[in-house]
Structures are given as structure tokens and as C-alpha cells.
Design a protein around this motif. Structure first.
Motif, PDB file in Angstrom:
ATOM      1  N   TYR A  56       0.818  -1.306  -0.067  1.00 65.28           N
ATOM      2  CA  TYR A  56      -0.125  -0.158  -0.034  1.00 65.28           C
ATOM      3  C   TYR A  56       0.742   1.297  -0.054  1.00 65.28           C
ATOM      4  O   TYR A  56       0.442   2.223  -0.705  1.00 65.28           O
ATOM      5  N   LEU A  57       2.129   1.338   0.749  1.00 67.88           N
ATOM      6  CA  LEU A  57       2.776   2.242   0.848  1.00 67.88           C
ATOM      7  C   LEU A  57       3.538   2.724  -0.473  1.00 67.88           C
ATOM      8  O   LEU A  57       3.572   3.853  -1.018  1.00 67.88           O
ATOM      9  N   ASN A  58       3.880   1.438  -1.236  1.00 70.23           N
ATOM     10  CA  ASN A  58       4.496   1.698  -2.671  1.00 70.23           C
ATOM     11  C   ASN A  58       3.622   2.106  -3.626  1.00 70.23           C
ATOM     12  O   ASN A  58       3.956   2.977  -4.193  1.00 70.23           O
ATOM     13  N   LEU A  59       2.322   1.786  -3.369  1.00 73.42           N
ATOM     14  CA  LEU A  59       1.300   2.311  -4.426  1.00 73.42           C
ATOM     15  C   LEU A  59       1.147   3.711  -4.200  1.00 73.42           C
ATOM     16  O   LEU A  59       0.910   4.574  -4.912  1.00 73.42           O
ATOM     17  N   ASN A  60       0.954   4.127  -2.666  1.00 79.07           N
ATOM     18  CA  ASN A  60       0.646   5.543  -2.324  1.00 79.07           C
ATOM     19  C   ASN A  60       1.906   6.439  -3.132  1.00 79.07           C
ATOM     20  O   ASN A  60       1.815   7.467  -3.646  1.00 79.07           O
ATOM     21  N   ASP A  61       2.995   5.866  -2.854  1.00 80.02           N
ATOM     22  CA  ASP A  61       4.449   6.815  -3.598  1.00 80.02           C
ATOM     23  C   ASP A  61       3.894   6.915  -5.093  1.00 80.02           C
ATOM     24  O   ASP A  61       4.370   7.842  -5.508  1.00 80.02           O
ATOM     25  N   LYS A  62       3.873   5.663  -5.617  1.00 78.98           N
ATOM     26  CA  LYS A  62       3.580   5.772  -7.113  1.00 78.98           C
ATOM     27  C   LYS A  62       2.509   6.626  -7.492  1.00 78.98           C
ATOM     28  O   LYS A  62       2.660   7.454  -8.703  1.00 78.98           O
ATOM     29  N   TYR A  63       1.528   6.800  -6.847  1.00 73.23           N
ATOM     30  CA  TYR A  63       0.358   7.505  -7.416  1.00 73.23           C
ATOM     31  C   TYR A  63       0.550   9.013  -6.924  1.00 73.23           C
ATOM     32  O   TYR A  63       0.224   9.835  -8.006  1.00 73.23           O
ATOM     33  N   LEU A  64       1.280   9.394  -6.102  1.00 69.58           N
ATOM     34  CA  LEU A  64       1.627  10.761  -5.792  1.00 69.58           C
ATOM     35  C   LEU A  64       2.599  11.107  -6.859  1.00 69.58           C
ATOM     36  O   LEU A  64       2.439  12.302  -7.366  1.00 69.58           O
ATOM     37  N   LYS A  65       3.639  10.256  -7.318  1.00 69.31           N
ATOM     38  CA  LYS A  65       4.493  10.672  -8.230  1.00 69.31           C
ATOM     39  C   LYS A  65       3.664  11.155  -9.501  1.00 69.31           C
ATOM     40  O   LYS A  65       3.938  11.903 -10.385  1.00 69.31           O
ATOM     41  N   GLU A  66       2.886  10.029  -9.938  1.00 70.71           N
ATOM     42  CA  GLU A  66       2.046  10.169 -11.234  1.00 70.71           C
ATOM     43  C   GLU A  66       1.370  11.342 -11.024  1.00 70.71           C
ATOM     44  O   GLU A  66       1.038  12.154 -12.127  1.00 70.71           O
ATOM     45  N   ALA A  67       0.700  11.686  -9.930  1.00 68.71           N
ATOM     46  CA  ALA A  67      -0.117  12.941  -9.845  1.00 68.71           C
ATOM     47  C   ALA A  67       0.614  14.303 -10.201  1.00 68.71           C
ATOM     48  O   ALA A  67       0.089  15.255 -10.704  1.00 68.71           O
ATOM     49  N   GLU A  68       1.697  14.106  -9.481  1.00 67.01           N
ATOM     50  CA  GLU A  68       2.584  15.553  -9.741  1.00 67.01           C
ATOM     51  C   GLU A  68       3.000  15.483 -11.327  1.00 67.01           C
ATOM     52  O   GLU A  68       2.870  16.620 -11.828  1.00 67.01           O
ATOM     53  N   LYS A  69       3.342  14.596 -11.935  1.00 66.90           N
ATOM     54  CA  LYS A  69       3.621  14.552 -13.472  1.00 66.90           C
ATOM     55  C   LYS A  69       2.286  15.129 -14.191  1.00 66.90           C
ATOM     56  O   LYS A  69       2.422  15.823 -15.086  1.00 66.90           O
ATOM     57  N   LEU A  70       1.060  14.735 -13.726  1.00 64.78           N
ATOM     58  CA  LEU A  70      -0.243  15.085 -14.308  1.00 64.78           C
ATOM     59  C   LEU A  70      -0.280  16.418 -14.127  1.00 64.78           C
ATOM     60  O   LEU A  70      -0.945  17.010 -14.988  1.00 64.78           O
TER      61      LEU A  70
END
Length: 118
Positions: free
Chosen positions: A8-22
Motif C-alpha cells: 500500500y505504501l509503494n502504491l501511495n508513492d507511485k500514485y503521488l508521483k504520477e499525480a505530480e507529473k499529471l
């Protein structure tokens, strides 16, 4: 940390990075959903660490409320409410870019507070 909480923590980091790029691309609708995803995953990570499994949106809300009672000074329920508005924006595309960017800052603050519980 248990493997499921780590996932879950890894997904959190992944989604946050993707959001920043978007957000950089001004794709606010997709960024909104990634921000919600990051929020939901950090809540599930903390719950998992405490031996709780959350399955529904209602479970997420109930657990955040528990944490808000434990740490009222953090304003978790208000930050979570802002993340929920971003989730709605994914379906409705009604928030202006500045609101999504502001919501992103709230999500980041929420995540930092939640990470301190891991």
C-alpha cells in the motif's frame, strides 16, 4: 512493516508521483484520481499496520475518523474531505486547476501525517 502495508505504501508513492507529473501537464482530471488513490493507499497502509483491513469507502472514512479522534490537532478529516473532492472531480471534471493544485498540497500534508503513524 507487513508486506501488505508495504505494498500500500509503494502504491501511495507511485500514485503521488504520477499525480505530480499529471499536474505539470495540466491534466487535472487524471491528477485528481491519482491524488485520491495516494490518499486511500496511505490510509490502508496505516490500517494494515494496526491489524485492520479496509474494503470500502465507508471503511476508509471510519478509520480516518478514528485517527482524527486520536490526533485532533492534525485535521485529518478535513484533509481527507479535500481528497474526496478530488475523487469526485475525476468523474465530474468540475474543479479548476488551482483547486486541484491546492488539493494536492492538502493530500501531501495528509500523507506526511499518516506516514508518521507507520
Amino acid at each position: 512493516m507487513a508486506s501488505k502495508a508495504k505494498r500500500y505504501l509503494n502504491l501511495n508513492d507511485k500514485y503521488l508521483k504520477e499525480a505530480e507529473k499529471l499536474i505539470e501537464k495540466k491534466d487535472y482530471v487524471q491528477a485528481s484520481e491519482k491524488l485520491w488513490g495516494a490518499t486511500a493507499e496511505i490510509v490502508k497502509a496505516v490500517a494494515e499496520k494496526r491489524g485492520k483491513r479496509l474494503r470500502t469507502h465507508g471503511d476508509l472514512w471510519d478509520f480516518v475518523r478514528e485517527l482524527d479522534i486520536e490526533h485532533p490537532e492534525w485535521g485529518l478529516r478535513y484533509l481527507f474531505l479535500q481528497a474526496s473532492a478530488l475523487h469526485s472531480n475525476f468523474y465530474e471534471d468540475e474543479l479548476p486547476g488551482w483547486a486541484v493544485e491546492s488539493g494536492a498540497e492538502s493530500v501531501k500534508a495528509f500523507i506526511e501525517k499518516m506516514k508518521s503513524l507507520l
